[in-house]
Structures are given as C-alpha cells and as structure tokens.
Design a protein around this motif. Structure first.
Motif, PDB file in Angstrom:
ATOM      1  N   VAL A 122     -15.785  -2.487  18.560  1.00  0.00           N
ATOM      2  CA  VAL A 122     -15.673  -3.930  18.768  1.00  0.00           C
ATOM      3  C   VAL A 122     -16.266  -4.286  20.124  1.00  0.00           C
ATOM      4  O   VAL A 122     -16.327  -3.442  21.024  1.00  0.00           O
ATOM      5  N   LYS A 123     -16.680  -5.517  20.246  1.00  0.00           N
ATOM      6  CA  LYS A 123     -17.276  -5.961  21.515  1.00  0.00           C
ATOM      7  C   LYS A 123     -16.216  -6.489  22.479  1.00  0.00           C
ATOM      8  O   LYS A 123     -16.253  -6.226  23.658  1.00  0.00           O
ATOM      9  N   ASN A 124     -15.265  -7.237  21.977  1.00  0.00           N
ATOM     10  CA  ASN A 124     -14.286  -7.902  22.829  1.00  0.00           C
ATOM     11  C   ASN A 124     -13.014  -7.059  22.945  1.00  0.00           C
ATOM     12  O   ASN A 124     -11.986  -7.373  22.346  1.00  0.00           O
ATOM     13  N   LYS A 125     -13.049  -6.009  23.742  1.00  0.00           N
ATOM     14  CA  LYS A 125     -11.898  -5.116  23.869  1.00  0.00           C
ATOM     15  C   LYS A 125     -10.716  -5.763  24.588  1.00  0.00           C
ATOM     16  O   LYS A 125      -9.597  -5.293  24.472  1.00  0.00           O
ATOM     17  N   ASP A 126     -10.962  -6.848  25.298  1.00  0.00           N
ATOM     18  CA  ASP A 126      -9.858  -7.544  25.962  1.00  0.00           C
ATOM     19  C   ASP A 126      -8.901  -8.174  24.940  1.00  0.00           C
ATOM     20  O   ASP A 126      -7.735  -8.411  25.247  1.00  0.00           O
ATOM     21  N   TRP A 127      -9.405  -8.458  23.762  1.00  0.00           N
ATOM     22  CA  TRP A 127      -8.606  -9.078  22.703  1.00  0.00           C
ATOM     23  C   TRP A 127      -7.641  -8.071  22.066  1.00  0.00           C
ATOM     24  O   TRP A 127      -6.624  -8.446  21.508  1.00  0.00           O
ATOM     25  N   ILE A 128      -7.951  -6.788  22.151  1.00  0.00           N
ATOM     26  CA  ILE A 128      -7.205  -5.723  21.484  1.00  0.00           C
ATOM     27  C   ILE A 128      -5.855  -5.483  22.172  1.00  0.00           C
ATOM     28  O   ILE A 128      -5.785  -5.291  23.374  1.00  0.00           O
ATOM     29  N   ARG A 129      -4.784  -5.476  21.358  1.00  0.00           N
ATOM     30  CA  ARG A 129      -3.448  -5.139  21.871  1.00  0.00           C
ATOM     31  C   ARG A 129      -2.912  -3.862  21.218  1.00  0.00           C
ATOM     32  O   ARG A 129      -2.080  -3.180  21.793  1.00  0.00           O
ATOM     33  N   ASN A 130      -3.367  -3.573  19.982  1.00  0.00           N
ATOM     34  CA  ASN A 130      -2.972  -2.336  19.298  1.00  0.00           C
ATOM     35  C   ASN A 130      -4.066  -1.943  18.312  1.00  0.00           C
ATOM     36  O   ASN A 130      -5.052  -2.659  18.141  1.00  0.00           O
ATOM     37  N   GLU A 131      -3.900  -0.808  17.633  1.00  0.00           N
ATOM     38  CA  GLU A 131      -4.946  -0.267  16.761  1.00  0.00           C
ATOM     39  C   GLU A 131      -5.310  -1.208  15.612  1.00  0.00           C
ATOM     40  O   GLU A 131      -6.460  -1.270  15.199  1.00  0.00           O
ATOM     41  N   ILE A 132      -4.361  -1.931  15.097  1.00  0.00           N
ATOM     42  CA  ILE A 132      -4.636  -2.839  13.981  1.00  0.00           C
ATOM     43  C   ILE A 132      -5.625  -3.918  14.403  1.00  0.00           C
ATOM     44  O   ILE A 132      -6.470  -4.352  13.621  1.00  0.00           O
ATOM     45  N   ASP A 133      -5.543  -4.325  15.665  1.00  0.00           N
ATOM     46  CA  ASP A 133      -6.447  -5.362  16.164  1.00  0.00           C
ATOM     47  C   ASP A 133      -7.912  -4.966  16.065  1.00  0.00           C
ATOM     48  O   ASP A 133      -8.779  -5.820  15.892  1.00  0.00           O
ATOM     49  N   TYR A 134      -8.219  -3.675  16.160  1.00  0.00           N
ATOM     50  CA  TYR A 134      -9.607  -3.220  16.003  1.00  0.00           C
ATOM     51  C   TYR A 134     -10.141  -3.617  14.621  1.00  0.00           C
ATOM     52  O   TYR A 134     -11.265  -4.067  14.480  1.00  0.00           O
ATOM     53  N   PHE A 135      -9.311  -3.409  13.597  1.00  0.00           N
ATOM     54  CA  PHE A 135      -9.732  -3.706  12.226  1.00  0.00           C
ATOM     55  C   PHE A 135      -9.807  -5.212  11.998  1.00  0.00           C
ATOM     56  O   PHE A 135     -10.728  -5.705  11.357  1.00  0.00           O
TER      57      PHE A 135
END
Length: 138
Positions: A122-135
């Motif tokens: 993913v490009k916006n890693k700041d948005w990620i809080r847990n593994e599900i967010d990647y998907f």
C-alpha cells in the motif's frame, strides 16, 4: 469465464452441489445410476453398470460427465430436464476447463488449514492501524 486455473472448491464443487449432489451425492438412498460425484475416488472410477468414467483427468471429451451435460438427447442430458436446473454455458465451460487442467480435487475448505497471507503493498502506510487495513486499503 475467468482467467487462470479453475478451482475445484471455488468453481466446480458449487456447481456439483447445486446441480448434481441431490441424485449423485452422499445420500445412498437418493443416489441414481450408482454415480457418486461428491468423492474423487468414485467420480474418477468406471461405473459398474456402464463402464463409463465420469471424470477422466485431462480428457474432457472422454469424461462421461461432459457427455451428459452437453447432450442434446433428452434421455441423456444431465441434469434431467424435469429438474429445471440446467447448467449455464459458463458452468459447462468451467467443467470442461477443470477436467482439461487435470481435474484436481480439493478437500472441502473446512478441512484445509488457513495460510498466512502476504500483506498487500500500500502507498498510504499512515492509514494502517492493523493487518486488515492493508487489505481494505488495497
């Protein structure tokens, strides 16, 4: 039709379960013509009565199931016309492709151990809080 390999569990088992298992499944009291399609060892073995092999891996034109689902003869076509549950052209092509690809059988999904998936890039890693967010983000 989809590109890539045909999945037994994702593509073929649902067709068989919906259209075939009522007469050719696990219920021995309801089974017709001695044909059982819910188990690989029976689906790929010659039928006692006719000697026909329902599924010949790699050879759709020699597979009895393909002959029956594409027949124009109302006495041979499967599912029978009175079932009002004919296969679509896409489903027939999936069956042919699956057999041509080797008719690989898969255990029921509930018996397959889950596998750890690689997280998608993913490009916006700041948005990620847990593994599900990647998907979700991908």
């Amino acid at each position: 039709m989809q590109a890539g390999a045909v999945s037994f569990n994702g593509d073929i088992r649902p067709i068989l379960a919906d259209r075939c298992f009522a007469c050719h499944g696990p219920d021995s009291a309801a089974r017709k013509a001695g044909l059982r399609l819910d188990r690989e060892e029976f689906a790929k073995a010659a039928l006692a009565e006719s000697g026909t092999v329902p599924v010949v891996a790699g050879k759709p034109n020699q597979s009895g199931i393909i002959h029956r689902i594409t027949s124009d003869d109302p006495d041979e076509i499967m599912p029978p016309q009175e079932a009002k549950s004919e296969l679509t052209p896409v489903e027939i092509e999936l069956m042919k492709k699956w057999i041509a690809e080797g008719a690989e059988w898969e255990r029921h999904w509930s018996f397959i151990s889950p596998k750890q998936l690689t997280l998608p890039a993913v490009k916006n890693k700041d948005w990620i809080r847990n593994e599900i967010d990647y998907f979700i983000l991908s």
